[in-house]
Write a protein that holds these residues in place. Structure first.
Motif, PDB file in Angstrom:
ATOM      1  N   MET A   1       0.747  -1.275   0.189  1.00  0.00           N
ATOM      2  CA  MET A   1      -0.260  -0.045   0.103  1.00  0.00           C
ATOM      3  C   MET A   1       0.658   1.458  -0.074  1.00  0.00           C
ATOM      4  N   ALA A   2       0.879   2.382  -0.262  1.00  0.00           N
ATOM      5  CA  ALA A   2       1.366   3.453  -0.982  1.00  0.00           C
ATOM      6  C   ALA A   2       0.711   3.726   0.725  1.00  0.00           C
ATOM      7  N   PRO A   3       2.423   5.056   1.097  1.00  0.00           N
ATOM      8  CA  PRO A   3       3.089   5.041   2.087  1.00  0.00           C
ATOM      9  C   PRO A   3       1.967   6.146   3.104  1.00  0.00           C
ATOM     10  N   GLU A   4       0.994   6.943   2.376  1.00  0.00           N
ATOM     11  CA  GLU A   4       0.258   8.070   2.529  1.00  0.00           C
ATOM     12  C   GLU A   4      -0.700   7.222   3.043  1.00  0.00           C
ATOM     13  N   CYS A   5      -1.470   6.383   1.854  1.00  0.00           N
ATOM     14  CA  CYS A   5      -2.201   5.626   2.407  1.00  0.00           C
ATOM     15  C   CYS A   5      -2.186   4.802   4.096  1.00  0.00           C
ATOM     16  N   ALA A   6      -1.160   3.930   3.902  1.00  0.00           N
ATOM     17  CA  ALA A   6      -0.507   3.555   5.103  1.00  0.00           C
ATOM     18  C   ALA A   6      -0.415   4.794   6.230  1.00  0.00           C
ATOM     19  N   ALA A   7       0.364   5.556   6.214  1.00  0.00           N
ATOM     20  CA  ALA A   7      -0.012   6.790   7.163  1.00  0.00           C
ATOM     21  C   ALA A   7      -1.101   6.901   7.859  1.00  0.00           C
ATOM     22  N   ALA A   8      -2.225   7.115   6.963  1.00  0.00           N
ATOM     23  CA  ALA A   8      -3.430   7.907   7.230  1.00  0.00           C
ATOM     24  C   ALA A   8      -4.426   6.594   8.121  1.00  0.00           C
ATOM     25  N   GLY A   9      -4.112   5.454   8.094  1.00  0.00           N
ATOM     26  CA  GLY A   9      -4.876   3.862   8.762  1.00  0.00           C
ATOM     27  C   GLY A   9      -5.571   3.858   8.018  1.00  0.00           C
ATOM     28  N   ILE A  10      -5.575   3.781   6.736  1.00  0.00           N
ATOM     29  CA  ILE A  10      -6.645   3.351   5.871  1.00  0.00           C
ATOM     30  C   ILE A  10      -6.941   1.574   5.961  1.00  0.00           C
ATOM     31  N   GLU A  11      -8.129   1.336   6.066  1.00  0.00           N
ATOM     32  CA  GLU A  11      -8.131   0.627   6.539  1.00  0.00           C
ATOM     33  C   GLU A  11      -9.279  -0.732   5.525  1.00  0.00           C
ATOM     34  N   GLY A  12     -10.029  -0.187   4.744  1.00  0.00           N
ATOM     35  CA  GLY A  12     -10.957  -0.201   3.926  1.00  0.00           C
ATOM     36  C   GLY A  12     -11.389   0.527   2.521  1.00  0.00           C
ATOM     37  N   PHE A  13     -12.021   0.460   1.521  1.00  0.00           N
ATOM     38  CA  PHE A  13     -11.584   1.122  -0.070  1.00  0.00           C
ATOM     39  C   PHE A  13     -13.680   1.117   0.254  1.00  0.00           C
ATOM     40  N   PRO A  14     -14.384   2.336  -1.302  1.00  0.00           N
ATOM     41  CA  PRO A  14     -13.044   3.737  -0.628  1.00  0.00           C
ATOM     42  C   PRO A  14     -13.078   4.340   1.013  1.00  0.00           C
ATOM     43  N   THR A  15     -11.849   5.273   1.665  1.00  0.00           N
ATOM     44  CA  THR A  15     -12.587   5.613   3.394  1.00  0.00           C
ATOM     45  C   THR A  15     -12.338   7.697   2.298  1.00  0.00           C
ATOM     46  N   TRP A  16     -13.066   8.229   2.598  1.00  0.00           N
ATOM     47  CA  TRP A  16     -13.069   9.440   2.860  1.00  0.00           C
ATOM     48  C   TRP A  16     -12.697   9.850   4.624  1.00  0.00           C
ATOM     49  N   ILE A  17     -12.069  11.059   4.330  1.00  0.00           N
ATOM     50  CA  ILE A  17     -11.398  12.035   5.843  1.00  0.00           C
ATOM     51  C   ILE A  17     -11.463  12.934   4.854  1.00  0.00           C
ATOM     52  N   ILE A  18     -12.820  13.855   6.208  1.00  0.00           N
ATOM     53  CA  ILE A  18     -13.336  15.224   5.788  1.00  0.00           C
ATOM     54  C   ILE A  18     -13.357  15.492   6.719  1.00  0.00           C
ATOM     55  N   ASN A  19     -12.253  16.902   7.303  1.00  0.00           N
ATOM     56  CA  ASN A  19     -12.312  18.078   8.645  1.00  0.00           C
ATOM     57  C   ASN A  19     -12.205  16.597   9.466  1.00  0.00           C
ATOM     58  N   GLY A  20     -10.812  15.812   9.415  1.00  0.00           N
ATOM     59  CA  GLY A  20     -10.893  15.667   9.917  1.00  0.00           C
ATOM     60  C   GLY A  20     -11.698  13.978  10.957  1.00  0.00           C
ATOM     61  N   LYS A  21     -12.507  14.078   9.801  1.00  0.00           N
ATOM     62  CA  LYS A  21     -13.683  12.760  10.284  1.00  0.00           C
ATOM     63  C   LYS A  21     -13.312  11.804   9.368  1.00  0.00           C
ATOM     64  N   VAL A  22     -14.007  10.246   9.799  1.00  0.00           N
ATOM     65  CA  VAL A  22     -13.426   9.381   8.402  1.00  0.00           C
ATOM     66  C   VAL A  22     -14.964   8.691   8.068  1.00  0.00           C
ATOM     67  N   LEU A  23     -14.872   8.422   7.218  1.00  0.00           N
ATOM     68  CA  LEU A  23     -16.009   7.840   6.788  1.00  0.00           C
ATOM     69  C   LEU A  23     -15.801   6.623   5.511  1.00  0.00           C
TER      70      LEU A  23
END
Length: 372
Positions: free
Chosen positions: A327-349
């Motif tokens: 996985m891309a480092p940016e996704c790993a750093a963001a803690g992405i566990e599933g797709f798609p994942t939105w991060i809006i104003n610090g909130k994860v959807l």
């Protein structure tokens, strides 16, 4: 004759008053026969046997025998029968999944479009190197055996009934804990993926736990709450440790490399979608996805061609997926566990979202003004 009559009459009197009557009788005859004074004043009828304590007071009384606890029932059927039936269904399910896992066959999905194979072939289907269905097979088999033992079958002689019931309670507690953990994994690591076998196994585990609680009763179960919590904590920590390095991958990508490809967006963007995309870009909202993720492509289709180009989309597998691909480092750093994942104003959807929901979460109104 008076003495004989008194003696005979005393023998038919209640024992509580014999002493008084006998004393009176002997006193009336003391003047004529002094030797009778030395006779015992109490008489016992031969029909009144002496108690064992009186004959041998040193012999301890045997302890009272407690009657065996009556088995509980549910709708007229014993809980042990219910437990055996539910465990039997779980045994059949895990036996099938164990065969699929060990042979590498394709799992049959009752729900069309389900991701049963994706979950079964992922890193989360193995615990400390042991296939998860095989562990479930052993657990259900043990519950089935103990339930039949409780129901009268003598598979394991010498085991106390209470020990069997307590063991079944602890096993069902561990199974319910594991099922809760797996449901969490399914909803966070496999967003948008349905797994009928996972849901069925969780249902059977929770049902078994409820049956065992009903069998012992809440009052008795409360005495073992500490032991149950210890078992649940141990199971959760063991699974967490086992899954610490697990990653969500496309089904079957351990055997080959899937090169990245682009999916064409065929829908046209509405003015609202374009305005929302611009607003999401301005507030720093990001959409994390994978090129092979069907839900990611559906999200792009909802926005349309023009709006998708405006979005801040992060491809988590830019170099392809499969063996040797990470996985891309940016996704790993963001803690992405599933797709798609939105991060809006610090909130994860997680998962693909409808445009009004994204507008609400980002503070965007129909007029294009931010909400206060």
């Amino acid at each position: 004759m008076a003495t004989i009559s008194a003696t005979l009459s005393i023998s038919f009197l209640p024992s509580s008053i014999r002493f008084a009557v006998a004393t009176t009788s002997t006193s009336t005859t003391s003047s004529s026969s002094s030797w009778r004074i030395k006779r015992p004043a109490r008489f016992r009828c031969c029909a009144e046997p002496s108690s064992p304590e009186q004959e041998n007071p040193s012999t301890p009384a045997p302890p009272p025998v407690k009657p065996p606890a009556s088995p509980s029932s549910l709708w007229g059927i014993s809980t042990s029968t219910w437990s055996a039936g539910v465990a039997g269904l779980g045994f059949l399910e895990t036996a099938y999944l164990s065969y699929i896992k060990l042979t590498g066959s394709e799992a049959f999905c009752p729900v069309s479009g389900g991701g049963c194979g994706d979950v079964l072939q992922s890193d989360y289907s193995v615990v400390f190197g042991i296939p998860l269905p095989l562990l479930g097979l052993v657990a259900y088999g043990l519950v089935l055996t103990l339930s039949l033992q409780e129901n009268g079958k003598k598979f394991l002689p010498g085991i106390d009934d209470l020990d069997i019931r307590l063991t079944l309670l602890l096993i069902s507690t561990s199974m319910a804990t594991a099922s809760s953990y797996f449901l969490y994994i399914l909803n966070t690591r496999f967003i948008g993926t349905s797994c009928s076998y996972c849901l069925l196994s969780a249902f059977l585990s929770f049902t078994l736990f409820s049956i065992r609680v009903k069998d012992l009763g809440l009052e008795r179960v409360q005495k073992f709450v500490g032991l149950q919590l210890s078992v649940a904590i141990i199971v959760a920590l063991a699974l967490t440790n086992s899954y610490s390095s697990a990653t969500t991958q496309l089904n079957g990508t351990d055997d080959f490399v899937l090169e990245r490809y682009d999916t064409e967006i065929t829908t046209e963007s509405t003015p609202f979608a374009i305005a929302l995309a611009k607003h999401l870009h301005s507030v720093g909202a990001k959409m994390y996805g994978a090129f092979w993720c069907s839900h990611c492509n559906e999200q792009k289709q909802i926005f349309g061609r023009e709006a998708t180009k405006i979005l801040d989309y992060v491809e988590c597998f830019p170099n392809g997926a499969g063996k040797g691909k990470k996985m891309a480092p940016e996704c790993a750093a963001a803690g992405i566990e599933g797709f798609p994942t939105w991060i809006i104003n610090g909130k994860v959807l997680g998962g693909d979202q409808e445009l009004p929901i994204l507008a609400e979460e980002s503070g965007f109104t129909v007029e294009g003004t931010e909400q206060s």
